[in-house]
Write a protein that holds these residues in place. Structure first.
Motif, PDB file in Angstrom:
ATOM      1  N   TYR A   1       0.883  -1.181   0.000  1.00  0.00           N
ATOM      2  CA  TYR A   1       0.000   0.000   0.000  1.00  0.00           C
ATOM      3  C   TYR A   1       0.911   1.219   0.000  1.00  0.00           C
ATOM      4  O   TYR A   1       1.873   1.265   0.778  1.00  0.00           O
TER       5      TYR A   1
ATOM      6  N   PRO B   1       1.081   9.247  -0.938  1.00  0.00           N
ATOM      7  CA  PRO B   1       1.956  10.410  -0.790  1.00  0.00           C
ATOM      8  C   PRO B   1       1.862  10.981   0.626  1.00  0.00           C
ATOM      9  O   PRO B   1       0.763  11.007   1.201  1.00  0.00           O
TER      10      PRO B   1
ATOM     11  N   TYR C   1       3.834  14.174   3.334  1.00  0.00           N
ATOM     12  CA  TYR C   1       4.888  15.145   3.621  1.00  0.00           C
ATOM     13  C   TYR C   1       5.776  14.581   4.721  1.00  0.00           C
ATOM     14  O   TYR C   1       5.321  13.827   5.589  1.00  0.00           O
TER      15      TYR C   1
ATOM     16  N   PHE D   1       3.510  13.135  10.018  1.00  0.00           N
ATOM     17  CA  PHE D   1       2.305  13.412  10.789  1.00  0.00           C
ATOM     18  C   PHE D   1       1.138  12.793  10.025  1.00  0.00           C
ATOM     19  O   PHE D   1       1.085  12.872   8.801  1.00  0.00           O
ATOM     20  N   SER D   2       0.212  12.198  10.747  1.00  0.00           N
ATOM     21  CA  SER D   2      -0.905  11.532  10.063  1.00  0.00           C
ATOM     22  C   SER D   2      -2.136  11.511  10.960  1.00  0.00           C
ATOM     23  O   SER D   2      -2.025  11.597  12.183  1.00  0.00           O
TER      24      SER D   2
ATOM     25  N   GLY E   1      -5.903   5.885   9.960  1.00  0.00           N
ATOM     26  CA  GLY E   1      -6.494   5.308   8.763  1.00  0.00           C
ATOM     27  C   GLY E   1      -5.739   4.045   8.407  1.00  0.00           C
ATOM     28  O   GLY E   1      -4.988   3.505   9.221  1.00  0.00           O
ATOM     29  N   GLN E   2      -5.938   3.633   7.169  1.00  0.00           N
ATOM     30  CA  GLN E   2      -5.375   2.342   6.748  1.00  0.00           C
ATOM     31  C   GLN E   2      -3.862   2.274   6.910  1.00  0.00           C
ATOM     32  O   GLN E   2      -3.331   1.269   7.386  1.00  0.00           O
ATOM     33  N   LYS E   3      -3.142   3.353   6.509  1.00  0.00           N
ATOM     34  CA  LYS E   3      -1.678   3.208   6.534  1.00  0.00           C
ATOM     35  C   LYS E   3      -1.151   3.048   7.961  1.00  0.00           C
ATOM     36  O   LYS E   3      -0.273   2.228   8.209  1.00  0.00           O
TER      37      LYS E   3
ATOM     38  N   ARG F   1     -13.502  10.244   4.977  1.00  0.00           N
ATOM     39  CA  ARG F   1     -13.809   9.089   5.823  1.00  0.00           C
ATOM     40  C   ARG F   1     -15.214   9.204   6.385  1.00  0.00           C
ATOM     41  O   ARG F   1     -15.681  10.302   6.684  1.00  0.00           O
TER      42      ARG F   1
HETATM   43  C1  LIG Z   1       0.698  16.052  -1.674  1.00  0.00           C
HETATM   44  C2  LIG Z   1       0.091  15.205  -0.584  1.00  0.00           C
HETATM   45  C3  LIG Z   1       0.625  15.224   0.678  1.00  0.00           C
HETATM   46  C4  LIG Z   1       0.072  14.455   1.691  1.00  0.00           C
HETATM   47  N1  LIG Z   1       0.627  14.490   2.938  1.00  0.00           N
HETATM   48  C5  LIG Z   1       0.101  13.722   3.915  1.00  0.00           C
HETATM   49  C6  LIG Z   1       0.696  13.685   5.208  1.00  0.00           C
HETATM   50  O1  LIG Z   1       1.718  14.326   5.483  1.00  0.00           O
HETATM   51  N2  LIG Z   1       0.111  12.901   6.144  1.00  0.00           N
HETATM   52  C7  LIG Z   1      -0.998  12.157   5.868  1.00  0.00           C
HETATM   53  O2  LIG Z   1      -1.479  11.459   6.772  1.00  0.00           O
HETATM   54  N3  LIG Z   1      -1.569  12.179   4.674  1.00  0.00           N
HETATM   55  C8  LIG Z   1      -1.046  12.930   3.688  1.00  0.00           C
HETATM   56  N4  LIG Z   1      -1.615  12.935   2.453  1.00  0.00           N
HETATM   57  C9  LIG Z   1      -2.809  12.114   2.228  1.00  0.00           C
HETATM   58  C10 LIG Z   1      -2.385  10.655   2.059  1.00  0.00           C
HETATM   59  O3  LIG Z   1      -1.853  10.456   0.771  1.00  0.00           O
HETATM   60  C11 LIG Z   1      -3.555   9.709   2.290  1.00  0.00           C
HETATM   61  O4  LIG Z   1      -4.573   9.988   1.355  1.00  0.00           O
HETATM   62  C12 LIG Z   1      -4.112   9.876   3.678  1.00  0.00           C
HETATM   63  O5  LIG Z   1      -3.087   9.867   4.636  1.00  0.00           O
HETATM   64  C13 LIG Z   1      -5.100   8.770   4.000  1.00  0.00           C
HETATM   65  O6  LIG Z   1      -4.410   7.556   4.023  1.00  0.00           O
HETATM   66  P1  LIG Z   1      -5.025   6.346   4.863  1.00  0.00           P
HETATM   67  O7  LIG Z   1      -4.195   5.143   4.584  1.00  0.00           O
HETATM   68  O8  LIG Z   1      -5.233   6.756   6.266  1.00  0.00           O
HETATM   69  O9  LIG Z   1      -6.395   6.169   4.063  1.00  0.00           O
HETATM   70  P2  LIG Z   1      -7.891   5.908   4.603  1.00  0.00           P
HETATM   71  O10 LIG Z   1      -8.557   7.207   4.862  1.00  0.00           O
HETATM   72  O11 LIG Z   1      -7.879   4.878   5.679  1.00  0.00           O
HETATM   73  O12 LIG Z   1      -8.531   5.325   3.287  1.00  0.00           O
HETATM   74  C14 LIG Z   1      -8.096   4.119   2.750  1.00  0.00           C
HETATM   75  C15 LIG Z   1      -8.666   3.945   1.380  1.00  0.00           C
HETATM   76  O13 LIG Z   1      -8.549   5.146   0.616  1.00  0.00           O
HETATM   77  C16 LIG Z   1      -7.655   4.998  -0.477  1.00  0.00           C
HETATM   78  N5  LIG Z   1      -6.706   6.139  -0.434  1.00  0.00           N
HETATM   79  C17 LIG Z   1      -6.166   6.702   0.676  1.00  0.00           C
HETATM   80  N6  LIG Z   1      -5.332   7.713   0.341  1.00  0.00           N
HETATM   81  C18 LIG Z   1      -5.345   7.760  -1.003  1.00  0.00           C
HETATM   82  C19 LIG Z   1      -4.680   8.592  -1.947  1.00  0.00           C
HETATM   83  N7  LIG Z   1      -3.781   9.584  -1.565  1.00  0.00           N
HETATM   84  N8  LIG Z   1      -4.910   8.393  -3.248  1.00  0.00           N
HETATM   85  C20 LIG Z   1      -5.766   7.419  -3.657  1.00  0.00           C
HETATM   86  N9  LIG Z   1      -6.420   6.598  -2.814  1.00  0.00           N
HETATM   87  C21 LIG Z   1      -6.227   6.766  -1.506  1.00  0.00           C
HETATM   88  C22 LIG Z   1      -6.945   3.673  -0.252  1.00  0.00           C
HETATM   89  O14 LIG Z   1      -6.630   3.003  -1.417  1.00  0.00           O
HETATM   90  C23 LIG Z   1      -7.904   2.898   0.599  1.00  0.00           C
HETATM   91  O15 LIG Z   1      -8.827   2.244  -0.215  1.00  0.00           O
HETATM   92  C24 LIG Z   1      -1.060  13.654   1.422  1.00  0.00           C
HETATM   93  C25 LIG Z   1      -1.580  13.623   0.131  1.00  0.00           C
HETATM   94  C26 LIG Z   1      -1.009  14.376  -0.869  1.00  0.00           C
HETATM   95  C27 LIG Z   1      -1.599  14.314  -2.258  1.00  0.00           C
END
Ligand SMILES: Cc1cc2nc3c(=O)[nH]c(=O)nc-3n(C[C@H](O)[C@H](O)[C@H](O)COP(=O)(O)OP(=O)(O)OC[C@H]3O[C@@H](n4cnc5c(N)ncnc54)[C@H](O)[C@@H]3O)c2cc1C
Length: 155
Positions: free
Chosen positions: A32, A35, A37, A48-49, A52-54, A124
Motif C-alpha cells: 500500500y 503520498p 509530507y 504526521f498523520s 487510517g489504513q496506513k 472518511r
Molecule cells: C501532496 C500530498 C501530501 C500528503 N501528505 C500527507 C501527510 O503528510 N500525512 C498524511 O497522513 N496524509 C497525507 N496525504 C494524504 C495521504 O496520501 C492519504 O490519502 C491519507 O493519509 C489517507 O491515508 P489512509 O491510509 O489513512 O487512508 P484511509 O482514509 O484509511 O482510506 C483508505 C482507502 O482510501 C484509499 N486512499 C487513501 N489515500 C489515497 C490517496 N492519496 N490516493 C488514492 N487513494 C487513496 C486507499 O486506497 C484505501 O482504499 C497527502 C496527500 C497528498 C496528495
C-alpha cells in the motif's frame, strides 16, 4: 541518458531539499503506498498523520519504504529510496520532546505538513480529527540514483 549511484551524503541532501515522498507499507503480502509530507534529519524522517489504513497497517508491520524524487525531465532526475522502521510518538509525557521535535522539523520542511493529513479525513465516514499521530522513520538503508543527459547522444 547516463545513470549513477548517489552516495549517502547526496541522498540525505536530496531528502533535506524535499518534503513530499511516497510512503509504502505492507500487510499480509499486500503493498500500500500513499503520498505524504515529511521532514528529514540524518538517520531519520518525521511525519504526521491521522488514523487510517496506513497507520493501521504500519502498526502491525513497522517496516516501511519511502521514495522521494526530483524530476526535471525524462533524462534528468534523482531518486532516493529509504528502507526504514516506523516508531510512533504517542501523546504522552514520555514522548513530549520527540513530538515537539517532529513538529518543529515538519514546520521547517513545509507549511502544509498538517493540512493535507487533516483534509483527507473528509473522505472518511468516521471523522476522528482528534486522532493524530506524529511518527519517525529510522533509516536502515538508503540508496539513490541520479540520471542526466548523455552528451554523446546529442552529437
Ligand atoms: C501532496 C500530498 C501530501 C500528503 N501528505 C500527507 C501527510 O503528510 N500525512 C498524511 O497522513 N496524509 C497525507 N496525504 C494524504 C495521504 O496520501 C492519504 O490519502 C491519507 O493519509 C489517507 O491515508 P489512509 O491510509 O489513512 O487512508 P484511509 O482514509 O484509511 O482510506 C483508505 C482507502 O482510501 C484509499 N486512499 C487513501 N489515500 C489515497 C490517496 N492519496 N490516493 C488514492 N487513494 C487513496 C486507499 O486506497 C484505501 O482504499 C497527502 C496527500 C497528498 C496528495
Amino acid at each position: 541518458m547516463l545513470v549513477s549511484e548517489m552516495n549517502r551524503k547526496e541522498c540525505e541532501e536530496l531528502l533535506a531539499r524535499q518534503s513530499l515522498g511516497r510512503l509504502a507499507c505492507a500487510h499480509e503480502n499486500q503493498p500500500y503506498i500513499v503520498p505524504i509530507y515529511f521532514a528529514s534529519e540524518p538517520g531519520r524522517l518525521y511525519g504526521f498523520s491521522t488514523m487510517g489504513q496506513k497507520i493501521d497497517w504500519i502498526r502491525r508491520n513497522p517496516l516501511v519504504c519511502i521514495e522521494v524524487d526530483e524530476i526535471i525531465g525524462a533524462t534528468e532526475w534523482a531518486s532516493v529510496v529509504v528502507q526504514g522502521r516506523y516508531e510512533e510518538f504517542p501523546d504522552t509525557s514520555e514522548y513530549a520532546e520527540p513530538r515537539r521535535k517532529a513538529q518543529a522539523q515538519l514546520e521547517k520542511a513545509t507549511s502544509l505538513w498538517w493540512q493535507t493529513a487533516i483534509a483527507v479525513t473528509q473522505t472518511r465516514k468516521r471523522v476522528d480529527r482528534d486522532m493524530t499521530v506524529f511518527f519517525c522513520i529510522h533509516i536502515e538503508e538508503i540508496s539513490g540514483r541520479h540520471g542526466w543527459p548523455d552528451p554523446a547522444e546529442h552529437r
